[in-house]
Scaffold this motif. Structure first.
Motif, PDB file in Angstrom:
ATOM      1  N   ALA A  39       0.824  -1.221   0.000  1.00 13.70           N
ATOM      2  CA  ALA A  39       0.000   0.000   0.000  1.00 13.70           C
ATOM      3  C   ALA A  39       0.857   1.269   0.000  1.00 13.70           C
ATOM      4  O   ALA A  39       0.316   2.369  -0.119  1.00 13.70           O
ATOM      5  N   ALA A  40       2.171   1.130   0.124  1.00 11.32           N
ATOM      6  CA  ALA A  40       3.054   2.296   0.205  1.00 11.32           C
ATOM      7  C   ALA A  40       3.138   3.000  -1.153  1.00 11.32           C
ATOM      8  O   ALA A  40       3.101   2.374  -2.204  1.00 11.32           O
ATOM      9  N   ARG A  41       3.284   4.343  -1.088  1.00  9.50           N
ATOM     10  CA  ARG A  41       3.365   5.191  -2.280  1.00  9.50           C
ATOM     11  C   ARG A  41       4.517   6.170  -2.122  1.00  9.50           C
ATOM     12  O   ARG A  41       4.903   6.498  -1.015  1.00  9.50           O
ATOM     13  N   LEU A  42       4.980   6.695  -3.222  1.00  9.51           N
ATOM     14  CA  LEU A  42       5.987   7.758  -3.184  1.00  9.51           C
ATOM     15  C   LEU A  42       5.339   9.116  -2.938  1.00  9.51           C
ATOM     16  O   LEU A  42       5.939  10.006  -2.353  1.00  9.51           O
ATOM     17  N   ALA A  43       4.125   9.291  -3.434  1.00  8.37           N
ATOM     18  CA  ALA A  43       3.396  10.553  -3.286  1.00  8.37           C
ATOM     19  C   ALA A  43       1.906  10.220  -3.247  1.00  8.37           C
ATOM     20  O   ALA A  43       1.488   9.188  -3.790  1.00  8.37           O
ATOM     21  N   PRO A  44       1.115  11.072  -2.623  1.00  9.47           N
ATOM     22  CA  PRO A  44      -0.316  10.769  -2.497  1.00  9.47           C
ATOM     23  C   PRO A  44      -1.034  10.558  -3.831  1.00  9.47           C
ATOM     24  O   PRO A  44      -1.995   9.794  -3.903  1.00  9.47           O
TER      25      PRO A  44
END
Length: 188
Positions: A39-44
């Motif tokens: 679920a991790a992202r670099l940016a929203p």
């Protein structure tokens, strides 16, 4: 260089790289939290890791179907849909691995010249946001298929790094060690 000899080894190497990155993530988070990385992202406003993996698997297979002018199987449409929906439903690492394995199986089953005749095909690339592009197969491979694929692979790598997974350049290009000059020092 033919399209097949360019695309198939590239996709194969980098899909295996993604699988290796998932191996490292699981090894570094052995008590289960590796699943949380999906679920991790670099940016929203960017897709999460789960999407990046699915989109890389999708891109590799999409090129096969476009360059052979074949109808996409339902399974490929599902991979794309899963990628778009992974923010809400990231799935599991086992499922992500399954998508990588499916893409590798698709590539492994190709003849040595399977994509070559597609160089001159007219490719109509219609994106979900309404943008449409008209390209030859060669332009599609060079200007869309490879850049898109690499975007998703490097985004997955960057997400893992941003989440504290200890990976480096050697983990991103492990296939290069097959070409290592005898006696040359190995660096990470």
């Amino acid at each position: 260089m033919s399209l097949t000899s360019l695309l198939v080894p590239t996709y194969t190497q980098m899909l295996r790289t993604l699988a290796g990155l998932l191996d490292k993530a699981e090894a570094q988070r052995p008590d289960g939290p590796a699943e949380d990385l999906l679920a991790a992202r670099l940016a929203p406003d960017m897709y999460p890791l789960a999407s990046q993996i699915r989109f890389a698997a999708f891109q590799a297979q999409e090129a096969v179907y476009r360059l052979t002018d074949a109808a996409w199987p339902d399974s490929l449409h599902r991979v794309a849909a899963e990628g778009r929906d992974a923010g809400a439903n990231p799935g599991t690492i086992a499922q992500a691995r399954g998508r990588l394995d499916e893409a590798l199986a698709c590539l492994d089953g190709l003849a040595p010249d399977a994509l070559d005749a597609g160089a001159g095909l007219a490719i109509a690339l219609n994106l979900p946001d309404g943008l449409a592009f008209d390209l030859t197969g060669e332009q599609y491979a060079r200007d869309w298929a490879l850049p898109q694929f690499y975007f998703h692979v490097i985004s997955a790598y960057a997400i893992l790094r941003s989440q504290g997974i200890a990976i480096g350049k050697a983990d991103y290009v492990p296939h290069m060690f097959a070409y290592l000059r005898t006696g040359a020092p190995a660096r990470a």
